[in-house]
Design a protein around this motif. Structure first.
Motif, PDB file in Angstrom:
ATOM      1  N   GLU A   6      29.698  34.819   6.232  1.00  0.00           N
ATOM      2  CA  GLU A   6      30.744  34.515   7.201  1.00  0.00           C
ATOM      3  C   GLU A   6      31.109  33.034   7.188  1.00  0.00           C
ATOM      4  N   ALA A  37      33.667  36.409  15.012  1.00  0.00           N
ATOM      5  CA  ALA A  37      32.735  35.368  15.465  1.00  0.00           C
ATOM      6  C   ALA A  37      32.932  35.036  16.934  1.00  0.00           C
ATOM      7  N   GLN A  43      26.150  33.416  16.571  1.00  0.00           N
ATOM      8  CA  GLN A  43      27.043  33.204  15.443  1.00  0.00           C
ATOM      9  C   GLN A  43      26.230  32.801  14.215  1.00  0.00           C
ATOM     10  N   ASP A  45      26.442  32.139  10.119  1.00  0.00           N
ATOM     11  CA  ASP A  45      27.445  31.870   9.101  1.00  0.00           C
ATOM     12  C   ASP A  45      26.778  31.279   7.867  1.00  0.00           C
TER      13      ASP A  45
END
Length: 331
Positions: A6, A37, A43, A45
């Motif tokens: 992500e 998100a 979150q 990533d």
């Protein structure tokens, strides 16, 4: 081990061109332009490994400096462990898997290779670490779970109109120390922040809203002259204090970042507490658009002298503003 693909979310809190201290609550899931998100409590990533290394470094330095829990926090931790484990599996089933075996639960964390073992009621028992292990060993469920996410985590316990910060796992502090805040109430925690006197009378109302009407998300921001995540007020051994502070703008070799905190408030009515998450982002000022650079300059200009001192900008404000204006004037 799995890999997070992500992209890194982008937020720009100074979008009004004015600096103000206010609750600024949005519903979790508000569209800030980051797709899924924005709807997630946690979150993850493509920078996950960078954040984990920063947390590992802080823990190796002195775990007690970054992890503080009161007796009340320890009592509530099993329920907190259950909530975080379930939420991670719901938000990222490709990275987390929870298995029940008899009276035990095993949370498989594919990003780190860790397998966290809990009792059925959420008490932390053990970790079967990934290939690289972890040092020092995880101290608790909160410690172990915080090492599987990019956020720092704190827990606020509520009792009527009273509140206390009862657990802190903060490996990426922005110039505040867990030891100074643990056990304090909302007003005590925010006492040094200029402008908070307007919000402090609403503290009980805001926390009760977070408990019963949330979850919410809000943002805080500042300027730093490096992109290191850990800015604990106490520099580690062998570090120069000024170099560690991230508040030393050099006009001869200018560099600065917008440091943004995405702060989430998730109410846990079953234990009468609010889980407070802090996800830190750094955006180089040179990577902002000319419009954003201009709005940031205006927001800095709107800060009071007291706020500039609190943010560590008073001694470098003129040089920073001159450089920032040069960036957007040249575009």
């Amino acid at each position: 081990m799995s890999i997070v693909s992500e992209p890194v979310a982008r937020y720009f809190p100074p979008s009004s061109g004015h600096y103000a201290i206010k609750p600024g609550f949005y519903r979790l899931g508000h569209d800030f332009g980051n797709g899924e998100a924005d709807r997630r409590l946690f979150q993850l990533d493509r920078q996950f490994s960078h954040y984990r290394r920063a947390k590992q470094s802080a823990r190796r330095e002195d775990l007690d400096k970054y992890l503080c829990v009161t007796d009340a926090g320890r009592t509530l931790e099993p329920a907190l462990n259950r909530f975080i484990s379930a939420r991670l599996c719901a938000e990222y089933p490709e990275h987390f898997r929870l298995q029940q075996t008899g009276e035990r639960q095993r949370l498989e964390c594919h990003l780190t290779g860790d397998a966290l073992v809990f009792t059925a009621d959420g008490r932390y028992l053990d970790c079967r670490p990934g290939e690289r292990g972890t040092a020092p060993p995880y101290h608790s469920g909160l410690d172990a779970l915080a090492m599987q996410v990019q956020e720092d985590l704190t827990l606020v316990c509520l009792n009527g109109t009273e509140n206390r910060l009862c657990a802190i796992h903060l490996c990426q502090p922005n110039h505040w120390a867990p030891r100074d805040k643990i056990g304090r109430d909302f007003v005590g925690v925010h006492q040094p922040v200029p402008g908070m006197e307007r919000i402090n009378p609403k503290a009980a109302q805001l926390l009760q809203a977070s408990l019963r009407q949330g979850p919410f998300v809000r943002f805080a921001w500042g300027i730093t002259t490096d992109d290191r995540l850990n800015h604990h007020p106490e520099a580690p051994a062998r570090w120069d204090r000024e170099a560690w502070s991230g508040r030393a703008f050099d006009p001869a070799s200018p560099a600065a970042w917008l440091r943004v905190e995405r702060q989430t408030l998730y109410g846990l009515p079953q234990i009468n507490a609010v889980l407070f998450g802090i996800r830190t982002y750094h955006y180089a000022l040179t990577d902002l658009s000319p419009t954003q650079q201009r709005l940031l300059s205006q927001a800095l200009a709107s800060m009071s002298a007291t706020s500039l001192r609190y943010k560590g900008l008073a001694g470098q404000y003129q040089d920073l503003q001159a450089w920032l204006r040069g960036l957007y004037d040249a575009s």
